[in-house]
Design a protein around this motif. Structure first.
Motif, PDB file in Angstrom:
ATOM      1  N   LEU A 144       0.684  -1.252   0.013  1.00 21.24           N
ATOM      2  CA  LEU A 144       0.117  -0.143   0.123  1.00 21.24           C
ATOM      3  C   LEU A 144       0.925   1.284  -0.098  1.00 21.24           C
ATOM      4  O   LEU A 144       0.364   2.095  -0.424  1.00 21.24           O
ATOM      5  CB  LEU A 144      -0.881  -0.091   1.107  1.00 21.24           C
ATOM      6  CG  LEU A 144      -2.087  -1.204   1.272  1.00 21.24           C
ATOM      7  CD1 LEU A 144      -2.932  -0.760   2.639  1.00 21.24           C
ATOM      8  CD2 LEU A 144      -3.040  -0.883  -0.017  1.00 21.24           C
ATOM      9  N   TYR A 145       2.050   1.222   0.599  1.00 22.93           N
ATOM     10  CA  TYR A 145       3.025   2.474   0.783  1.00 22.93           C
ATOM     11  C   TYR A 145       4.104   2.400  -0.255  1.00 22.93           C
ATOM     12  O   TYR A 145       4.823   3.536  -0.508  1.00 22.93           O
ATOM     13  CB  TYR A 145       3.371   2.379   2.138  1.00 22.93           C
ATOM     14  CG  TYR A 145       2.326   2.911   3.205  1.00 22.93           C
ATOM     15  CD1 TYR A 145       1.990   4.315   3.351  1.00 22.93           C
ATOM     16  CD2 TYR A 145       1.556   1.788   3.695  1.00 22.93           C
ATOM     17  CE1 TYR A 145       1.020   4.401   4.302  1.00 22.93           C
ATOM     18  CE2 TYR A 145       0.622   2.295   4.698  1.00 22.93           C
ATOM     19  CZ  TYR A 145       0.448   3.489   4.822  1.00 22.93           C
ATOM     20  OH  TYR A 145      -0.691   3.987   5.873  1.00 22.93           O
ATOM     21  N   LEU A 146       4.492   1.162  -0.664  1.00 17.62           N
ATOM     22  CA  LEU A 146       5.844   1.128  -1.569  1.00 17.62           C
ATOM     23  C   LEU A 146       5.396   0.815  -2.988  1.00 17.62           C
ATOM     24  O   LEU A 146       4.311   0.072  -3.286  1.00 17.62           O
ATOM     25  CB  LEU A 146       6.677   0.131  -0.954  1.00 17.62           C
ATOM     26  CG  LEU A 146       7.073   0.669   0.439  1.00 17.62           C
ATOM     27  CD1 LEU A 146       8.232  -0.708   0.909  1.00 17.62           C
ATOM     28  CD2 LEU A 146       7.917   1.811   0.473  1.00 17.62           C
ATOM     29  N   PRO A 147       6.138   1.252  -4.142  1.00 16.80           N
ATOM     30  CA  PRO A 147       6.030   0.807  -5.444  1.00 16.80           C
ATOM     31  C   PRO A 147       6.165  -0.720  -5.536  1.00 16.80           C
ATOM     32  O   PRO A 147       6.894  -1.454  -4.864  1.00 16.80           O
ATOM     33  CB  PRO A 147       7.032   1.604  -6.180  1.00 16.80           C
ATOM     34  CG  PRO A 147       8.075   1.696  -5.343  1.00 16.80           C
ATOM     35  CD  PRO A 147       7.414   2.125  -4.043  1.00 16.80           C
ATOM     36  N   VAL A 148       5.420  -1.333  -6.467  1.00 18.25           N
ATOM     37  CA  VAL A 148       5.530  -2.889  -6.796  1.00 18.25           C
ATOM     38  C   VAL A 148       6.654  -2.733  -8.032  1.00 18.25           C
ATOM     39  O   VAL A 148       6.236  -2.200  -9.109  1.00 18.25           O
ATOM     40  CB  VAL A 148       4.117  -3.415  -7.216  1.00 18.25           C
ATOM     41  CG1 VAL A 148       4.225  -4.797  -7.550  1.00 18.25           C
ATOM     42  CG2 VAL A 148       3.374  -3.228  -5.976  1.00 18.25           C
ATOM     43  N   SER A 149       7.469  -3.726  -7.834  1.00 21.36           N
ATOM     44  CA  SER A 149       8.350  -3.755  -8.712  1.00 21.36           C
ATOM     45  C   SER A 149       8.023  -4.805 -10.147  1.00 21.36           C
ATOM     46  O   SER A 149       8.554  -4.565 -11.291  1.00 21.36           O
ATOM     47  CB  SER A 149       9.704  -4.374  -8.484  1.00 21.36           C
ATOM     48  OG  SER A 149       9.706  -5.479  -7.852  1.00 21.36           O
ATOM     49  N   THR A 150       7.324  -5.840  -9.804  1.00 15.87           N
ATOM     50  CA  THR A 150       6.958  -6.666 -10.954  1.00 15.87           C
ATOM     51  C   THR A 150       5.680  -6.431 -11.438  1.00 15.87           C
ATOM     52  O   THR A 150       4.686  -5.604 -11.007  1.00 15.87           O
ATOM     53  CB  THR A 150       6.767  -8.017 -10.314  1.00 15.87           C
ATOM     54  OG1 THR A 150       5.867  -8.241  -9.194  1.00 15.87           O
ATOM     55  CG2 THR A 150       8.236  -8.530  -9.819  1.00 15.87           C
ATOM     56  N   LEU A 151       5.151  -6.910 -12.807  1.00 12.44           N
ATOM     57  CA  LEU A 151       3.983  -6.782 -13.502  1.00 12.44           C
ATOM     58  C   LEU A 151       2.694  -7.084 -12.771  1.00 12.44           C
ATOM     59  O   LEU A 151       1.860  -6.434 -12.600  1.00 12.44           O
ATOM     60  CB  LEU A 151       4.127  -7.140 -14.873  1.00 12.44           C
ATOM     61  CG  LEU A 151       2.991  -7.236 -15.627  1.00 12.44           C
ATOM     62  CD1 LEU A 151       2.813  -5.653 -15.854  1.00 12.44           C
ATOM     63  CD2 LEU A 151       3.086  -7.991 -16.941  1.00 12.44           C
TER      64      LEU A 151
END
Length: 271
Positions: free
Chosen positions: A19-26
């Motif tokens: 919820l707070y951090l970017p998601v690195s995978t698709l």
């Protein structure tokens, strides 16, 4: 209702980093949501059932409550510290400063925190090394606080006598009291073994990762979500094992006291 609330809290903990951090995978978002739903179902089904399955001490608070609070604290603190690297706010700056102060105390030669830092590759950036040092320190200190809280509950509050009779079947579903040698001997052996392994694991896990890095691709801690869950598992698993060892030793001591009281009563009646 209690089982549903527990399930929602566990699912929210799983979702916190995403919820707070970017998601690195698709497909990272779908995977996190799936894990949160799975955590909810497992927790709800365990606490909503009259028959235990695998969760220990479910009817002997505050063991699982302390475990949950400890793991949630680790995940939340590490999430806010990592968020400071992407979109800093006054709150994240505060937690980063607190983490830096803790790291300056917990990071010393041959400490578990220093061993985690040494696992990083030689080409790791200075910012990543500092972030790992801070997060490892926070996670380790949170684990120590969790253990100390349970120690207080055992020694000062007399756990588990304040919760009524201790049911071995519901609180230790994986323990068979009719198998093997005397139940007290088995509980004492399991307790000492869990405490010993829990103390050694924070030192052994970084050493094993460093040794295996020559044969397999090591886990990259550059991804903030990977960093959070890896360090949380590194700190929480040993703390959970130490708490289990303390709990089993306490149960063994209660059984010994019960037997001694029964023997004394029988001797008095005979006399």
């Amino acid at each position: 209702m209690g089982a549903a609330i527990r399930g929602l809290l566990v699912a929210l903990m799983v979702l916190t980093p995403a919820l707070y951090l970017p998601v690195s995978t698709l497909n990272g978002t779908e995977i996190v949501v799936f894990l949160a739903i799975l955590a909810f179902i497992l927790t709800f089904s365990e606490y909503n059932s009259a028959f235990p399955s695998f969760i220990e001490f479910r009817d002997a608070p505050p063991v699982n409550r302390l475990r949950f609070v400890g793991l949630t604290s680790m995940v939340t603190f590490l999430t806010l510290i990592c968020k400071d690297m992407y979109s800093p706010t006054e709150l994240t700056n505060l937690f980063y400063a607190m983490g830096l102060a803790v790291a300056n105390v917990a990071d010393f030669p041959y400490s578990p925190v220093r061993l985690v830092v040494l696992v990083l590759p030689n080409d790791a950036s200075v910012a990543l090394i500092e972030l790992v040092r801070i997060c490892a320190s926070i996670a380790y200190v949170a684990a120590l606080v969790t253990i100390a809280s349970f120690f207080y509950a055992v020694k000062m509050r007399g756990w588990p006598t304040g919760n009524g009779a201790f049911n071995v079947w519901t609180n230790l579903p994986l323990f068979d009291p009719t198998k093997g040698v005397d139940v007290v001997t088995r509980l004492q052996r399991d307790g000492r073994l869990n405490i010993s392994i829990g103390i050694l694991l924070p030192f052994l896990i970084p050493a094993m990762i460093k040794l295996l890095s020559s044969f397999v691709m090591p886990i990259s801690l550059a991804n903030p979500q990977t960093l959070i869950w890896t360090l949380s598992a590194w700190a929480f698993l040993p703390a959970s094992m130490i708490m289990r060892g303390m709990a089993t030793l306490r149960i063994a001591a209660l059984i010994v006291d019960k037997r001694r009281a029964y023997t004394t009563s029988e001797t008095t009646q005979t006399a």
